[in-house]
Motif scaffolding. Structure first.
Motif, short mmCIF file in Angstrom:
data_model
loop_
_atom_site.label_atom_id
_atom_site.label_comp_id
_atom_site.label_asym_id
_atom_site.label_seq_id
_atom_site.Cartn_x
_atom_site.Cartn_y
_atom_site.Cartn_z
N SER A 81 9.38 47.66 -2.75
CA SER A 81 10.92 48.24 -2.71
C SER A 81 10.81 49.87 -2.57
N ALA A 82 9.82 50.55 -2.64
CA ALA A 82 9.84 51.78 -2.65
C ALA A 82 10.21 52.19 -0.99
N GLU A 83 9.37 51.51 -0.18
CA GLU A 83 9.83 51.42 1.33
C GLU A 83 11.35 51.03 1.49
N ARG A 84 11.53 49.91 0.92
CA ARG A 84 12.98 49.52 1.06
C ARG A 84 14.05 50.79 0.60
N ASP A 85 14.00 51.33 -0.26
CA ASP A 85 14.73 52.48 -0.69
C ASP A 85 14.76 53.66 0.52
N ALA A 86 13.42 53.96 0.85
CA ALA A 86 13.48 55.12 1.90
C ALA A 86 14.00 54.64 3.07
N LEU A 87 14.07 53.47 3.51
CA LEU A 87 14.55 53.02 4.77
C LEU A 87 16.19 52.89 4.70
N VAL A 88 16.61 52.24 3.44
CA VAL A 88 17.89 52.08 3.40
C VAL A 88 18.43 53.68 3.49
N ALA A 89 17.89 54.42 2.80
CA ALA A 89 18.50 55.91 2.71
C ALA A 89 18.41 56.81 3.95
N ALA A 90 17.36 56.36 4.97
CA ALA A 90 17.09 56.84 6.14
C ALA A 90 18.45 56.15 7.12
N GLY A 91 19.10 55.10 6.91
CA GLY A 91 20.06 54.70 7.50
C GLY A 91 19.99 54.04 9.03
N LEU A 92 18.89 53.69 9.28
CA LEU A 92 18.34 53.44 10.76
C LEU A 92 18.59 51.99 11.34
N CYS A 93 19.25 51.08 10.15
CA CYS A 93 19.47 49.69 10.71
C CYS A 93 20.52 49.27 9.67
N ASP A 94 20.78 48.08 10.09
CA ASP A 94 22.01 47.51 9.33
C ASP A 94 21.59 46.74 7.95
N ALA A 95 20.38 46.46 7.93
CA ALA A 95 19.87 45.49 6.77
C ALA A 95 18.30 45.71 6.50
N VAL A 96 18.23 45.84 5.17
CA VAL A 96 16.45 46.19 4.86
C VAL A 96 16.10 45.13 3.94
N VAL A 97 15.07 44.21 4.39
CA VAL A 97 14.86 43.24 3.38
C VAL A 97 13.34 43.67 3.08
N VAL A 98 12.83 42.96 1.69
CA VAL A 98 11.35 43.00 1.25
C VAL A 98 10.87 41.64 1.51
N ALA A 99 9.89 41.56 1.98
CA ALA A 99 9.29 40.30 2.43
C ALA A 99 7.79 40.32 2.75
N ASP A 100 7.04 39.54 2.53
CA ASP A 100 5.54 39.45 2.78
C ASP A 100 5.51 38.74 4.35
N ALA A 101 4.94 39.59 5.19
CA ALA A 101 5.03 39.31 6.67
C ALA A 101 3.76 38.30 6.97
N ARG A 102 3.00 38.27 5.86
CA ARG A 102 1.91 37.08 6.27
C ARG A 102 2.35 35.88 5.67
N ASP A 103 3.69 35.46 5.09
CA ASP A 103 4.15 34.26 4.56
C ASP A 103 5.09 33.92 5.85
N PRO A 104 4.82 32.81 6.72
CA PRO A 104 5.70 32.67 7.89
C PRO A 104 7.12 32.26 7.09
N VAL A 105 7.12 31.46 6.21
CA VAL A 105 8.57 30.70 5.79
C VAL A 105 9.37 31.97 5.12
N ALA A 106 8.60 32.68 4.31
CA ALA A 106 9.43 33.87 3.75
C ALA A 106 9.70 34.87 4.64
N LEU A 107 9.16 35.11 5.65
CA LEU A 107 9.27 36.22 6.51
C LEU A 107 10.65 35.77 7.35
N SER A 108 10.38 34.61 7.90
CA SER A 108 11.53 33.95 8.95
C SER A 108 12.91 33.93 8.01
N THR A 109 12.85 33.22 7.06
CA THR A 109 14.02 33.21 6.18
C THR A 109 14.69 34.39 5.87
#
Lengths: 345, 345
Positions: A221-249
């Motif tokens: 979540s710390a990185e989420r907050d930093a990336l939201v504040a940076a305003g570089l993308c339309d959405a920011v999500v927290v997910a474990d990239a090693r979990d295929p189902v969680a990441l793709s969802t």
């Protein structure tokens, strides 16, 4: 090639020993070196091996450079980059450098002939930043960027270190945008590791290249907050990239569709299947992580019957340095993330 | 996903154990199995572990299948493929299969729920070909090809095993041909390992897709003679693909220019730099070899400042089975190489 001493016939990167003599051929450039930036993995290995004894680390780095004619850690195989000033440019060098320009090399020290003349006397052996005197040789196919005068050199170096990622992302996204001209569907882009150095630049590059909707995926979540504040993308999500189902969802929910282009910028193993699953049929995955497993990517896509193009992230794209430095200048969000990272180091 | 028993939440390929019960969901298909083809690496490992004792090999394969609910060698991680007959197809299965059709699976056994009912009594444990009775389950995203009646099933299987390579080669070459329409320069293609299964199909696919000049690279003169006789390419050269300078010189001499598209089909490590060097700026390298090192490719291209697109060879491309079987039928040279290889096995 003529500077490869042994074994004969291999390319400089694969060579055990290079000839670093200062006389340059017509297509070479000699740099007066002021600083080496050792690769993080290489420094960690040396530091650990010597139990944090800086004098021993310094002695081994000196030994490596004098034995091999280049700075390539024999255990990790990695090198780093350098900063210096152009001393002499051969008349047939295609690099476009002039004597007196301050430059950073964008090719690894693993293939750069190098001599150190001050015994690394100003370095305590306790950081990756190595002030030094000496010279290095650039070849015709080497890449060096002139350091901009308007930016802190450390900031420029941090950007140049990852400048291949935004350049390749921009190229791939542009192709999708062009193919979809006149079509109402936006081009969607997911960047795994969006708050990191290569990730934040890739998000900015995707948007500049015309992506209609972008999502940054982060692990905490710390990185989420930093990336939201940076305003570089339309959405920011927290997910474990090693979990295929969680990441793709997570990606598909944020974009409302799977991604046209997925960019993997996190250096953890096991992200291949999730990246493939998060990408739409006909889409492209760009792997920039050195932790990528070739066979996991190839067999994973086949096993999922996923018609996705998978690219090995090539760190070299013409114009990459200028593009990345331009993004740093034009996007305060990128600059903020980089400066916070440098301050934390 | 509902057939993954443990660990929960992972994809079938990564699961330790699958649920192979015969009742199918609406999007599944049940196959009556007649033969397994074990992956070569998997069989080699089992055969070596048991010192060539076929009974012990058979017992371990039975044990793996009954414990895991699929045939996935725990050491090599690999599976293989199977032949059988469609017994029941769920009404919402997208695979288009009908009861009674004889099929081969094109996805690995590593993600296919499987039950063996005859104790592998007809198998001596001494070859990769395992006659058996039992059933297997295909998912919505599985891939299976109906075996053509006009071809020997062994020949079809050998082709289907590598059918992703010619399909992706054709797609990439077509793009270059389209971009260069109206331009006099021919699209040039190099296939490393051109006399092998995936290599010979890729050469035929490249020519069919409009490549103007093609070269096959082979390691020894016997393969050179076989490939010349097959007539699948404009030039055949002998070179060591692990030697970057030798490989790129051989390709560039044969094509008179570097390749627009280089396809790596040899399963030996260390071909990455040579493939990159053999490819022109703006060209594409397709890596089909499982021996490819991701980092060697990424760092190699960067170190060489090579602006090449590098693709992870995805074994799945829509229409790949039909395209490859079509090449086998239309190209006597391909068929000859495959038949010679099967006869030698």
């Amino acid at each position: 090639m003529h500077r490869v001493v042994e074994p004969a016939g291999v390319l400089p990167q694969a060579a055990w020993r290079l000839d670093p003599r200062p006389e340059i051929a017509a297509n070479e450039v000699r740099i007066r070196v002021e600083r080496l930036n050792l690769d993080a993995a290489s420094f960690r290995q040396l530091f650990g091996k010597h139990g944090g004894d800086g004098d021993a680390v310094r002695a081994e780095v000196l030994e490596i450079i004098s034995t091999r004619g280049k700075m390539q850690n024999p255990v990790t195989g990695s090198g780093g980059m350098l900063i210096g000033t152009v001393e002499e440019a051969g008349r047939r060098s295609p690099l476009g450098l002039k004597a007196g320009e301050r430059v950073a090399t964008l090719v690894s020290l693993t293939l750069t002939p190098l001599v150190v003349t001050d015994g690394l006397a100003r370095w305590d052996g306790l950081s990756e930043q190595v002030p030094c005197d000496g010279w290095a040789i650039l070849f015709a196919r080497s890449i060096a960027a002139v350091l901009p005068e308007d930016l802190d050199p450390q900031l420029s170096l941090a950007v140049l270190d990852v400048c291949g990622a935004p350049a390749l992302t921009a190229r791939v996204v542009s192709r999708y945008v062009a193919e979809r001209a006149g079509d109402a569907r936006p081009v969607t882009v997911a960047v795994i590791g969006g708050a990191g150095k290569s990730g934040s630049l890739s998000l900015a590059a995707a948007r500049q290249a015309g992506a209609g909707r972008t999502v940054g995926v982060v692990p905490v979540s710390a990185e989420r907050d930093a990336l939201v504040a940076a305003g570089l993308c339309d959405a920011v999500v927290v997910a474990d990239a090693r979990d295929p189902v969680a990441l793709s969802t997570a990606v598909t929910s944020a974009l409302e569709v799977p991604a046209d282009v997925t960019v993997v910028c996190v250096d953890v193993p096991g992200c291949e299947h999730g990246a493939v699953l998060a990408t739409t049929d006909g889409g492209t995955v760009i792997f920039f992580s050195m932790a990528t497993s070739f066979s996991a990517a190839a067999l994973g896509a086949e096993g999922l019957a996923a018609d996705v193009t998978m690219l090995v992230g090539n760190g070299y794209v013409p114009g990459h340095a200028e593009l990345a430095l331009g993004l740093l200048r034009s996007e305060p969000g990128v600059r903020g993330l980089f400066e916070a990272r440098l301050a934390a180091d």
